[in-house]
Design an enzyme around this catalytic site. Structure first.
Site, mmCIF file in Angstrom:
data_model
loop_
_atom_site.group_PDB
_atom_site.id
_atom_site.type_symbol
_atom_site.label_atom_id
_atom_site.label_comp_id
_atom_site.label_asym_id
_atom_site.label_seq_id
_atom_site.Cartn_x
_atom_site.Cartn_y
_atom_site.Cartn_z
ATOM 1 N N LYS A 22 -11.474 7.505 -2.978
ATOM 2 C CA LYS A 22 -10.121 7.036 -3.312
ATOM 3 C C LYS A 22 -10.184 5.788 -4.196
ATOM 4 O O LYS A 22 -9.544 5.727 -5.238
ATOM 5 C CB LYS A 22 -9.369 6.702 -2.015
ATOM 6 C CG LYS A 22 -8.116 5.897 -2.248
ATOM 7 C CD LYS A 22 -7.404 5.568 -0.964
ATOM 8 C CE LYS A 22 -7.753 4.218 -0.358
ATOM 9 N NZ LYS A 22 -7.129 3.046 -0.965
ATOM 10 N N ASN A 23 -10.972 4.792 -3.769
ATOM 11 C CA ASN A 23 -10.947 3.509 -4.467
ATOM 12 C C ASN A 23 -11.573 3.566 -5.851
ATOM 13 O O ASN A 23 -11.441 2.627 -6.624
ATOM 14 C CB ASN A 23 -11.636 2.425 -3.630
ATOM 15 C CG ASN A 23 -10.743 1.962 -2.489
ATOM 16 O OD1 ASN A 23 -9.591 2.392 -2.385
ATOM 17 N ND2 ASN A 23 -11.280 1.097 -1.633
ATOM 18 N N CYS A 116 0.691 -7.019 2.304
ATOM 19 C CA CYS A 116 0.527 -5.791 3.066
ATOM 20 C C CYS A 116 0.004 -6.186 4.437
ATOM 21 O O CYS A 116 -0.249 -7.369 4.696
ATOM 22 C CB CYS A 116 -0.411 -4.819 2.376
ATOM 23 S SG CYS A 116 -2.093 -5.344 2.368
ATOM 24 N N ARG A 121 -2.827 -10.899 -0.005
ATOM 25 C CA ARG A 121 -3.462 -10.238 -1.151
ATOM 26 C C ARG A 121 -2.918 -10.677 -2.516
ATOM 27 O O ARG A 121 -2.297 -9.902 -3.239
ATOM 28 C CB ARG A 121 -3.386 -8.723 -0.984
ATOM 29 C CG ARG A 121 -4.085 -8.282 0.290
ATOM 30 C CD ARG A 121 -4.167 -6.807 0.444
ATOM 31 N NE ARG A 121 -5.219 -6.217 -0.367
ATOM 32 C CZ ARG A 121 -5.604 -4.946 -0.250
ATOM 33 N NH1 ARG A 121 -5.030 -4.157 0.618
ATOM 34 N NH2 ARG A 121 -6.558 -4.482 -1.003
ATOM 35 N N ASP A 304 -13.796 -2.560 4.849
ATOM 36 C CA ASP A 304 -13.107 -1.283 5.081
ATOM 37 C C ASP A 304 -13.737 -0.458 6.212
ATOM 38 O O ASP A 304 -13.225 0.608 6.548
ATOM 39 C CB ASP A 304 -13.077 -0.450 3.789
ATOM 40 C CG ASP A 304 -12.056 -0.981 2.789
ATOM 41 O OD1 ASP A 304 -11.295 -1.886 3.143
ATOM 42 O OD2 ASP A 304 -12.028 -0.483 1.644
ATOM 43 N N ARG A 397 -2.940 8.218 3.312
ATOM 44 C CA ARG A 397 -3.145 7.501 2.040
ATOM 45 C C ARG A 397 -4.610 7.532 1.639
ATOM 46 O O ARG A 397 -4.920 7.415 0.450
ATOM 47 C CB ARG A 397 -2.731 6.027 2.199
ATOM 48 C CG ARG A 397 -1.244 5.797 2.157
ATOM 49 C CD ARG A 397 -0.958 4.291 2.134
ATOM 50 N NE ARG A 397 -1.969 3.602 1.369
ATOM 51 C CZ ARG A 397 -2.667 2.540 1.792
ATOM 52 N NH1 ARG A 397 -2.422 2.016 2.960
ATOM 53 N NH2 ARG A 397 -3.579 1.997 1.030
#
Ligand code: UD1
Length: 418
Positions: A22-23, A116, A121, A304, A397
Site C-alpha cells: 500500500k505505502n 489522525c 502528523r 507500523d 484501508r
C-alpha cells in the site's frame, strides 16, 4: 459499519501470499503525475486507500483503470491544479501529490490533511524543503498553495528522517533545475521502490535506501511500467499471526530482507524463523519469551508493526517494554487489549506489557486506526472465546482480503456486513 468476528484458539497452518505494498503503490500513483502519457503499475493491492488515490487522480484529469492488480494511469494536464479537502481528508498520503504537481506545472494547491488517530502528523518538513528549493508557499483557508516556475536543486537536511517528506522532495527534485541532495533521508524500502520507478521514467536518482540521496534534475520524464514491491507490513503482520497462534505457516511473495528487525525479535522470543529468497517460514512455539522493542525509522523496528507485536507480547512469559519513538500517540490499541484481559501500563511513548501466557479473553473491541485494528484481530486469534472487532473499515484501508487470507490458514474469522 462492517465488523469482524474472530473465534480464538486455532493454530494457523499453510501458505499465504503477500499483496503489493500500500505505502508504495499510493506514492507511485502520485509520482505518475510527473509524466504525461500512459503509466502501468502492477501488483497494486485493491484497498480503500488505493481507490481514494484513484479518485484523486481522476479529479486531476487522469484516466485510471484498475482491475486484477493492474492499474493504468493516463496522465494529462489537470484543468485545476488543486487537490480538494474532500479527497485529501480521506487519505493523508494525498499530500504526496504536492511535490509532483508543483514541479511539473509550476503550481499546486493541496488541502492540509489534518490530524489522525496516531498523532498530529504535521507536514512542516515537506514544506520547508520545497521552500528551500525556491517555492513560494502560503497556507490559506486550510490549503497549501505552492508556486515556483521551476524548482531549483539544493541541499536539504531533514531534522527527522521523514518518509513522506523524502518522497515529496525526491519527486519534486526529479524535474528541478540542478542537483538536490537529501541528508538524513528516510531509508524505507518504499523509498527505493519510488527511486526505481522514477529512474525508469528517466530521473537521475542515486543513494535511495541510504541516508543521503542525490537527485539530478532532468527536463522531462516519460510514462513507464512498474511492479509494486511486496507489502512488508502485511508480511510482518502475517508472521506475527503465525507466532501468536503457535502456528506453522509460510509467507510467500515477500522480501524477508525488509523485515530484519521484526524477524530478529521473533527469533529472540523463541519462535522459529526460516528465511528463503522470497518467503518466510514461521514455526510458532507454545510459550515464548518477552522481549523489548523500540520503534524508529528503517531499518529499526517499524512503527507500523508495533501494535501487532504488542498483542503478541501480552501472551509472552515475562515483561516487555515497548517504546514508540516515531508517532506521539500510537497506543490507541492498549485500552482495547486491556479489555481483552491484557496487563499493560501505557506511559508517554512507552508501554509496559506484563505477559500472561494463555491470558487473552475475547471481547467486543473497537478498531481506532489501521495497525491497531490488525493487532486486535491478532489478539482475537489467540484469545479464548469470541472477539468482535468493530469499525474494521480501518483494516480495509490497508489489508487486502485479510479475513480470506487468515481463513485459508485455518483461522475462524468472518465479516459481518451491516
Ligand atoms: C509513512 C507511512 C506510515 C508509517 C510512517 C513511519 C505512508 C503512506 N505512510 O507515513 O504508514 O507509519 O511513514 O514509518 O507511507 N513529521 C514531522 N513533520 C513532517 C513530516 C513528519 O514532524 O513534515 C513527523 C511525523 O509527525 C511523525 C514522524 O515525523 O512523528 C514520521 O513521519 P513520516 O516518516 O513523515 O511518516 P509518513 O510519511 O506520514
Amino acid at each position: 459499519m462492517d465488523k469482524m468476528l474472530v473465534q480464538g484458539g486455532n493454530s494457523l497452518r499453510g501458505d499465504v501470499a503477500v499483496s503489493g505494498a500500500k505505502n508504495s503503490a499510493l506514492i507511485l500513483m502520485f509520482a505518475s503525475l510527473l509524466a504525461e502519457g500512459k503509466h502501468e503499475l502492477t501488483n497494486v493491492p485493491n484497498l480503500m486507500d488505493v481507490r481514494s488515490a484513484k479518485t484523486l487522480l481522476e479529479a486531476l484529469n487522469c484516466k485510471v483503470e484498475f482491475s486484477n492488480g493492474r492499474l493504468s494511469i493516463d496522465v494529462s494536464k489537470p484543468e485545476k491544479l488543486v487537490a480538494e479537502y474532500d479527497l485529501v481528508r480521506k487519505m493523508r498520503a494525498s499530500i504526496l501529490c504536492l511535490g509532483p504537481m508543483l514541479s511539473k506545472y509550476g503550481e499546486a494547491s493541496v488541502s492540509l490533511p489534518g490530524g489522525c488517530a496516531i498523532g498530529s502528523r504535521p507536514i512542516n518538513l515537506h514544506l520547508e524543503a520545497l521552500k528551500a528549493m525556491g517555492a513560494e508557499i502560503e497556507i490559506d483557508k486550510g490549503y497549501v498553495h505552492a508556486k515556483c516556475p521551476r524548482l531549483q536543486g539544493t541541499e536539504i537536511l531533514f531534522e527527522f528522517a521523514t518518509v513522506g517528506g523524502t518522497e515529496n522532495v525526491m519527486m519534486a527534485a526529479s524535474l528541478a533545475e540542478g542537483v538536490t541532495t537529501i541528508e538524513n533521508a528516510a531509508k524505507e524500502p518504499e523509498i527505493v521502490d519510488l527511486a526505481n520507478y522514477l529512474n525508469k521514467m528517466g530521473a537521475k536518482i542515486t543513494g535511495a535506501g541510504s541516508s543521503i540521496i542525490r537527485i539530478e534534475g532532468v527536463e522531462k520524464l516519460n510514462a513507464t511500467e512498474h511492479r509494486v514491491m511486496p507489502d512488508r507490513i502485511e508480511a510482518g503482520t502475517l508472521a506475527i499471526a503465525g507466532a501468536i497462534t503457535s502456528g506453522d505457516i509460510v509467507i510467500r511473495d515477500c522480501e524477508p530482507l525488509h523485515l530484519d528487525a521484526l524477524l530478529s525479535k521473533l527469533r529472540d522470543t523463541g519462535v522459529g524463523v526460516h528465511v528463503e529468497s522470497q518467503s518466510i517460514a514461521i514455526k510458532g512455539v507454545k510459550e515464548w519469551r518477552a522481549v523489548d522493542i523500540t520503534t524508529a525509522p528503517h531499518p529499526a523496528f517499524p512503527t507500523d508493526l508495533q501494535a501487532q507485536f504488542m498483542a503478541f507480547m501480552t501472551l509472552a512469559n515475562g515483561t516487555s517494554v515497548i517504546s514508540e519513538t516515531v508517532f506521539e500517540n500510537r497506543f490507541m490499541h492498549v485500552t482495547e487489549l486491556i479489555r481483552m484481559n491484557a496487563d499493560i501500563t501505557p506511559k508517554t511513548r512507552v508501554a509496559v506489557v506484563r505477559g500472561k501466557p494463555g491470558g487473552l479473553v475475547g471481547a467486543p473491541v473497537m478498531a481506532t486506526d489501521l495497525r491497531a485494528s490488525a493487532s486486535l484481530v491478532l489478539a482475537g486469534l489467540a484469545a479464548s472465546g469470541e472477539t468482535e472487532v468493530n469499525r474494521i473499515y480501518h483494516l480495509d484501508r490497508g489489508y487486502e482480503k485479510l479475513e480470506e487470507k487468515l481463513s485459508k490458514l485455518g483461522a475462524k474469522i468472518k465479516r459481518i456486513k451491516e
